[in-house]
Every structure is written in C-alpha cells, then in structure tokens.
Design a protein around this motif. Structure first.
Motif, PDB file in Angstrom:
ATOM      1  N   ALA A 223       7.488  15.635   8.780  1.00 33.31           N
ATOM      2  CA  ALA A 223       7.383  14.886   7.411  1.00 33.31           C
ATOM      3  C   ALA A 223       7.094  15.843   6.491  1.00 33.31           C
ATOM      4  O   ALA A 223       5.789  16.419   6.335  1.00 33.31           O
ATOM      5  N   ILE A 224       7.818  15.682   5.321  1.00 32.81           N
ATOM      6  CA  ILE A 224       7.566  16.700   4.023  1.00 32.81           C
ATOM      7  C   ILE A 224       7.895  15.892   2.864  1.00 32.81           C
ATOM      8  O   ILE A 224       8.782  15.146   2.855  1.00 32.81           O
ATOM      9  N   ASN A 225       7.155  16.498   1.715  1.00 32.11           N
ATOM     10  CA  ASN A 225       7.564  15.598   0.446  1.00 32.11           C
ATOM     11  C   ASN A 225       8.850  16.184   0.092  1.00 32.11           C
ATOM     12  O   ASN A 225       9.141  17.462   0.462  1.00 32.11           O
ATOM     13  N   TYR A 226       9.401  15.565  -1.015  1.00 29.62           N
ATOM     14  CA  TYR A 226      10.951  15.891  -1.608  1.00 29.62           C
ATOM     15  C   TYR A 226      10.871  17.504  -2.182  1.00 29.62           C
ATOM     16  O   TYR A 226      11.795  18.188  -1.690  1.00 29.62           O
ATOM     17  N   LEU A 227       9.809  17.751  -3.055  1.00 25.39           N
ATOM     18  CA  LEU A 227       9.874  19.277  -3.664  1.00 25.39           C
ATOM     19  C   LEU A 227       9.690  20.161  -2.388  1.00 25.39           C
ATOM     20  O   LEU A 227      10.636  21.077  -2.477  1.00 25.39           O
ATOM     21  N   HIS A 228       9.065  20.195  -1.530  1.00 26.33           N
ATOM     22  CA  HIS A 228       9.048  21.317  -0.404  1.00 26.33           C
ATOM     23  C   HIS A 228       9.917  21.136   0.743  1.00 26.33           C
ATOM     24  O   HIS A 228      10.494  22.125   1.351  1.00 26.33           O
ATOM     25  N   ASP A 229      10.630  19.736   0.760  1.00 26.64           N
ATOM     26  CA  ASP A 229      11.794  19.781   1.522  1.00 26.64           C
ATOM     27  C   ASP A 229      12.865  20.489   0.867  1.00 26.64           C
ATOM     28  O   ASP A 229      13.527  21.201   1.866  1.00 26.64           O
ATOM     29  N   ARG A 230      13.156  20.544  -0.257  1.00 28.22           N
ATOM     30  CA  ARG A 230      14.190  21.156  -0.788  1.00 28.22           C
ATOM     31  C   ARG A 230      13.849  22.792  -0.750  1.00 28.22           C
ATOM     32  O   ARG A 230      14.966  23.490  -0.505  1.00 28.22           O
ATOM     33  N   ALA A 231      12.576  22.950  -0.700  1.00 33.99           N
ATOM     34  CA  ALA A 231      12.399  24.612  -0.826  1.00 33.99           C
ATOM     35  C   ALA A 231      12.327  25.054   0.720  1.00 33.99           C
ATOM     36  O   ALA A 231      12.762  26.066   0.940  1.00 33.99           O
TER      37      ALA A 231
ATOM     38  N   ILE B  81      10.419  28.434   1.682  1.00 32.23           N
ATOM     39  CA  ILE B  81       9.138  28.053   2.543  1.00 32.23           C
ATOM     40  C   ILE B  81       9.651  28.101   4.068  1.00 32.23           C
ATOM     41  O   ILE B  81      10.968  27.651   4.288  1.00 32.23           O
ATOM     42  N   THR B  82       8.788  28.400   5.118  1.00 34.16           N
ATOM     43  CA  THR B  82       9.085  28.229   6.416  1.00 34.16           C
ATOM     44  C   THR B  82       7.717  27.874   6.977  1.00 34.16           C
ATOM     45  O   THR B  82       6.632  27.916   6.322  1.00 34.16           O
ATOM     46  N   ILE B  83       7.760  27.464   8.254  1.00 30.98           N
ATOM     47  CA  ILE B  83       6.575  27.287   9.001  1.00 30.98           C
ATOM     48  C   ILE B  83       7.027  27.987  10.300  1.00 30.98           C
ATOM     49  O   ILE B  83       7.783  28.028  11.084  1.00 30.98           O
ATOM     50  N   THR B  84       5.829  28.983  10.712  1.00 29.39           N
ATOM     51  CA  THR B  84       5.980  29.973  11.648  1.00 29.39           C
ATOM     52  C   THR B  84       5.977  29.086  13.139  1.00 29.39           C
ATOM     53  O   THR B  84       5.313  28.131  13.112  1.00 29.39           O
ATOM     54  N   PRO B  85       6.080  29.960  14.184  1.00 28.47           N
ATOM     55  CA  PRO B  85       6.231  29.082  15.596  1.00 28.47           C
ATOM     56  C   PRO B  85       4.557  28.933  15.950  1.00 28.47           C
ATOM     57  O   PRO B  85       4.244  27.930  16.640  1.00 28.47           O
ATOM     58  N   ASP B  86       3.657  29.341  15.073  1.00 26.07           N
ATOM     59  CA  ASP B  86       2.468  28.951  15.415  1.00 26.07           C
ATOM     60  C   ASP B  86       1.704  28.113  14.292  1.00 26.07           C
ATOM     61  O   ASP B  86       0.664  27.909  13.879  1.00 26.07           O
TER      62      ASP B  86
ATOM     63  N   LEU C  75       9.151  33.291  -4.456  1.00 22.79           N
ATOM     64  CA  LEU C  75       8.433  32.498  -5.342  1.00 22.79           C
ATOM     65  C   LEU C  75       6.976  33.359  -5.381  1.00 22.79           C
ATOM     66  O   LEU C  75       6.419  33.149  -6.650  1.00 22.79           O
ATOM     67  N   LEU C  76       6.505  34.028  -4.254  1.00 18.18           N
ATOM     68  CA  LEU C  76       5.217  34.723  -4.673  1.00 18.18           C
ATOM     69  C   LEU C  76       5.266  35.659  -5.675  1.00 18.18           C
ATOM     70  O   LEU C  76       4.250  35.890  -6.219  1.00 18.18           O
ATOM     71  N   LYS C  77       6.352  36.327  -6.164  1.00 18.71           N
ATOM     72  CA  LYS C  77       6.457  37.190  -7.431  1.00 18.71           C
ATOM     73  C   LYS C  77       6.166  36.445  -8.588  1.00 18.71           C
ATOM     74  O   LYS C  77       6.024  37.065  -9.491  1.00 18.71           O
TER      75      LYS C  77
ATOM     76  N   LYS D  41       2.365  28.592  -8.813  1.00 19.30           N
ATOM     77  CA  LYS D  41       1.213  28.885  -8.084  1.00 19.30           C
ATOM     78  C   LYS D  41       0.575  27.769  -7.425  1.00 19.30           C
ATOM     79  O   LYS D  41       0.249  27.750  -6.387  1.00 19.30           O
ATOM     80  N   LYS D  42       0.576  26.566  -8.294  1.00 19.13           N
ATOM     81  CA  LYS D  42       0.086  25.375  -8.044  1.00 19.13           C
ATOM     82  C   LYS D  42       0.634  24.813  -6.719  1.00 19.13           C
ATOM     83  O   LYS D  42      -0.014  24.144  -5.745  1.00 19.13           O
ATOM     84  N   TYR D  43       2.090  24.677  -6.762  1.00 21.48           N
ATOM     85  CA  TYR D  43       2.585  23.897  -5.791  1.00 21.48           C
ATOM     86  C   TYR D  43       3.302  24.841  -4.503  1.00 21.48           C
ATOM     87  O   TYR D  43       3.658  24.319  -3.570  1.00 21.48           O
ATOM     88  N   PHE D  44       3.125  26.066  -4.621  1.00 18.73           N
ATOM     89  CA  PHE D  44       3.748  27.019  -3.666  1.00 18.73           C
ATOM     90  C   PHE D  44       2.686  28.042  -3.199  1.00 18.73           C
ATOM     91  O   PHE D  44       2.223  28.239  -2.047  1.00 18.73           O
ATOM     92  N   HIS D  45       2.023  28.998  -4.109  1.00 21.54           N
ATOM     93  CA  HIS D  45       1.300  30.169  -3.778  1.00 21.54           C
ATOM     94  C   HIS D  45       0.231  29.857  -2.978  1.00 21.54           C
ATOM     95  O   HIS D  45      -0.327  30.183  -1.754  1.00 21.54           O
ATOM     96  N   LYS D  46      -0.507  28.480  -3.312  1.00 24.06           N
ATOM     97  CA  LYS D  46      -1.790  28.321  -2.468  1.00 24.06           C
ATOM     98  C   LYS D  46      -1.706  27.802  -1.022  1.00 24.06           C
ATOM     99  O   LYS D  46      -2.488  27.659  -0.180  1.00 24.06           O
ATOM    100  N   TYR D  47      -0.361  27.452  -0.779  1.00 21.02           N
ATOM    101  CA  TYR D  47      -0.247  27.003   0.724  1.00 21.02           C
ATOM    102  C   TYR D  47       0.208  28.194   1.413  1.00 21.02           C
ATOM    103  O   TYR D  47       0.007  28.055   2.786  1.00 21.02           O
TER     104      TYR D  47
END
Length: 258
Positions: free
Chosen positions: A187-195, A201-206, A215-217, A224-230
């Motif tokens: 379950a994911i919001n539309y913005l991060h679903d596109r990412a 973005i990804t989710i590791t096996p743990d 994006l980090l660059k 920063k607000k919508y990606f870096h902090k996660y």
C-alpha cells in the motif's frame, strides 16, 4: 431426552466466501459486530459469530500472523486448511472464483462488485471475459493489500484511501503467477508508487526503505522533504500479507537505480 441437532458443517463454497472476506478486512475488524461480517453471515445463512470464528480459523494459517506470534483459533478443520492452501497456491483463479460466488449469492453481476475507484486501465486486445476477470482480480488485489496495511501508506504512514494504490513489487507484466498475490503488493501513495515503479526508491528484503542516489544527490527542499528523510527507515509493516523478501530482492536487484 431430545438430542441437539448436529452442527452444520461449512462447505467449500462457504469457505471460499469466508476467505474472500478475510482478505478484504483489516485484521482488527474481524468480529461479529462488523457489518461486513454480518452481511456475509446473512448470505451463507449462519450467525455473525460463526463467520467471525471462521475468520479466526484462517488467521491460524496466516504466515505473517504466525511470525508476529498471533495464532488465531486453534480448531481449524482439514477443509479450512485445504481451501486456504488452494488460495495461496493459485491467487488468480481462486480470487476470481470467490468473487463469482459472492456475486451469485448477492444475485448480481460480478462486474457490479467493482467500485468506481477500482476501475483501472488495461491493455486492449482482450475479450470481454478476459477484461472482466482482470478487473475483478485487480479490485480484489487492491482491497486485500490496502486492508492488510490498514489503509496506511507503507512509506509515509499517510492514511487517505483516495491517495493510496496497491502497488506491485514484481510488476504485472513480469510475474503472471503472482499478479494477485497480496504478498506481491504494498500500500503506497501515488507519488512514491511512481518512484517505486521507476526504481527511484526500493524496499530491502529486511523491509527498509532505500532512496536512489539519483534523488539523494538533489538538494532541492521538496526532494529532501518527500524522499531524503525516508532513506534507511523501516517501512510501515502490514498486519497480514508481509511482502515476500524474494520479491523485494528482485526489485532491489533488477529495478532499483542504485
């Protein structure tokens, strides 16, 4: 002395309908006072308590709940286990079969079970029957995934159903066998679903979130607000249908832009 009548045994058809509901309800709402439990009880001519108890039976098979130390009811029968295993080994066919049976019980067309918000776009070139099956299964997948996460975005914690999608970890076109498997969904919001779809973005096996260096660059405040902090944080975990680590590994290895 008048003997008590034998308890009415559950049939395979009834169990399929019960698992259908089990997949769609948030775990904390599987009780006899829930209107959806009451509605199914009416359809199968049983008490709401009986339906709620059957849902608890299924919880005893759920691997995610077992991993969390939640055992469910202890007296599930052989047929319960058999039908549960049917679902888990063939989501595509059993999800659709369960929706057909539900429509039949409600004396309506199966297409009427799809909410307007769940009508998705699909490739042309399919027959009407194929399109109906795809739409029904996608609607089932969405309900199962969103309810597993209790209506919460796995990245941000956002709780607004209209802004959430049931995203696939292994894409629809890559893994036909697991298109409807809720453990292949988040379950994911539309913005991060596109990412996520585009490997930003990804989710590791743990179950930790990683943000792509692309994006980090970027030092833009919005990024920063919508990606870096996660980056590096633990995802919001579902109560059921935990993402399969092998599916996540695939996304890490094949989709993520490291």
């Amino acid at each position: 002395m008048v003997q008590k009548s034998a308890r009415k045994l559950w049939t395979r058809d009834e169990l399929i309908l019960a698992i259908n509901l089990y997949c769609k309800l948030p775990f904390g709402k599987m009780h006899h006072r829930n209107p959806e439990v009451i509605a199914l009880a009416h359809l199968v001519e049983r008490t709401p308590g009986s339906v709620a108890f059957k849902l608890a039976n299924f919880a005893s098979f759920d691997p995610t709940l077992r991993a969390r130390g939640i055992k469910g009811a202890a007296n599930a029968g052989r047929l319960d286990q058999k039908v549960w295993n049917e679902f888990y080994s063939n989501w595509t066919e059993l999800a659709f079969e369960s929706e057909l049976r539900l429509a039949n019980k409600k004396q309506t067309a199966v297409e009427e079970l799809i909410e307007e918000s769940e009508l998705l776009q699909f490739p042309v070139g399919r027959t009407k029957e194929q399109l109906v099956k795809v739409r029904i299964n996608q609607a089932f997948f969405r309900k199962a995934v969103i309810s597993a996460y209790n209506g919460t975005c796995c990245i941000t914690g956002l709780k607004q159903n209209e802004l959430l999608v049931a995203g696939h970890i292994r894409p629809w076109g890559v893994d036909e066998a697991n298109r409807i498997n809720p453990s292949n969904g988040i379950a994911i919001n539309y913005l991060h679903d596109r990412a996520f779809e585009n490997g930003l973005i990804t989710i590791t096996p743990d179950f930790h979130i990683r943000v792509s260096p692309i994006l980090l660059k970027q030092q833009d405040d919005t990024v920063k607000k919508y990606f870096h902090k996660y980056d590096g944080s633990l995802m919001h975990l579902p109560s059921r249908f935990l993402p399969d680590p092998q599916f996540l590994k695939y996304h890490n290895d094949e989709r993520f832009r490291a």
